[in-house]
Design an enzyme around this catalytic site. Structure first.
Site, PDB file in Angstrom:
ATOM      1  N   ASP A  64      21.823 -29.254 -92.302  1.00 29.63           N
ATOM      2  CA  ASP A  64      21.925 -29.271 -90.852  1.00 29.63           C
ATOM      3  C   ASP A  64      22.057 -27.820 -90.408  1.00 29.63           C
ATOM      4  O   ASP A  64      23.117 -27.223 -90.490  1.00 29.63           O
ATOM      5  CB  ASP A  64      23.144 -30.099 -90.445  1.00 29.63           C
ATOM      6  CG  ASP A  64      23.388 -30.110 -88.946  1.00 29.63           C
ATOM      7  OD1 ASP A  64      22.634 -29.458 -88.196  1.00 29.63           O
ATOM      8  OD2 ASP A  64      24.358 -30.771 -88.534  1.00 29.63           O
ATOM      9  N   ASN A  66      21.549 -26.774 -87.368  1.00 29.90           N
ATOM     10  CA  ASN A  66      22.112 -26.772 -86.021  1.00 29.90           C
ATOM     11  C   ASN A  66      21.323 -25.911 -85.040  1.00 29.90           C
ATOM     12  O   ASN A  66      21.877 -25.416 -84.069  1.00 29.90           O
ATOM     13  CB  ASN A  66      23.594 -26.369 -86.040  1.00 29.90           C
ATOM     14  CG  ASN A  66      24.488 -27.577 -86.155  1.00 29.90           C
ATOM     15  OD1 ASN A  66      24.323 -28.548 -85.429  1.00 29.90           O
ATOM     16  ND2 ASN A  66      25.437 -27.524 -87.074  1.00 29.90           N
ATOM     17  N   HIS A 161      22.843 -38.229 -87.198  1.00 33.83           N
ATOM     18  CA  HIS A 161      21.709 -37.638 -87.922  1.00 33.83           C
ATOM     19  C   HIS A 161      21.021 -38.730 -88.722  1.00 33.83           C
ATOM     20  O   HIS A 161      21.609 -39.749 -89.042  1.00 33.83           O
ATOM     21  CB  HIS A 161      22.171 -36.558 -88.906  1.00 33.83           C
ATOM     22  CG  HIS A 161      22.714 -35.340 -88.278  1.00 33.83           C
ATOM     23  ND1 HIS A 161      21.983 -34.190 -88.146  1.00 33.83           N
ATOM     24  CD2 HIS A 161      23.938 -35.083 -87.733  1.00 33.83           C
ATOM     25  CE1 HIS A 161      22.727 -33.266 -87.566  1.00 33.83           C
ATOM     26  NE2 HIS A 161      23.908 -33.783 -87.312  1.00 33.83           N
TER      27      HIS A 161
END
Length: 170
Positions: A64, A66, A161
């Protein structure tokens, strides 16, 4: 102790022919200080993977990140342009990763939009597919030709997610 080890965000595995790094990159939305931490983490991580390449290692990293790299990587880029996750400084770091010889495996094989790996749970964005692609697999140059498949399993539920994956022909 470094930023990479400070919050337990990095897992590095040595498979001989390549190193596999699974990273949970910081989120910068909470505050300006947290955004600066995220950008410092980015810089340290890029130094680290450049050093690995200097040592002659092939690298796969995932996680991840981000940040949505391009506007195509989120459903509403204009509305979100001033928040962490698509800021120019964050996106520029992903440009640096690519300049350093890494390939975004999903974009290597899929050029189209509306492929997301994260959706805001509070607004029920997943039901409307109003998401962001912020989960990635990157490979170093020596592994690029070995990429067989890169995918997003957006029909798998369980969190905000969904899983992303990579198949290599080793």
């Amino acid at each position: 102790q470094t930023l990479l080890s400070g919050e337990g965000r990095a897992l590095e595995l040595d498979y001989g022919d390549f190193l596999f790094l699974n990273i949970y990159f910081p989120n910068g939305k909470a505050s300006p200080a947290r955004l600066e931490y995220k950008l410092a983490f980015y810089r340290e991580f890029l130094r680290h993977i450049k050093n690995l390449r200097t040592e002659g290692r092939s690298v796969i990293f995932c996680g991840d990140i981000n940040t949505a790299h391009h506007e195509i990587d989120l459903a509403r880029p204009k509305e979100n342009s001033k928040i962490s996750g698509i800021l120019p400084s964050e996106r520029a770091w992903l440009d640096e990763v690519i300049t350093a010889g890494y390939t975004d495996t999903f974009r290597l094989l899929e050029k189209g939009g509306q492929h997301y790996s994260w959706w805001d749970t509070y607004s029920h964005a997943r039901e409307r597919n109003v998401g962001w692609r912020i989960d990635y697999f990157f490979v170093s140059a020596a592994l690029r030709a070995k990429v067989k498949q890169a995918f997003i399993l957006d029909q798998v539920f369980g969190s905000d997610h969904c899983p992303v994956g990579l198949s290599l022909d080793l």
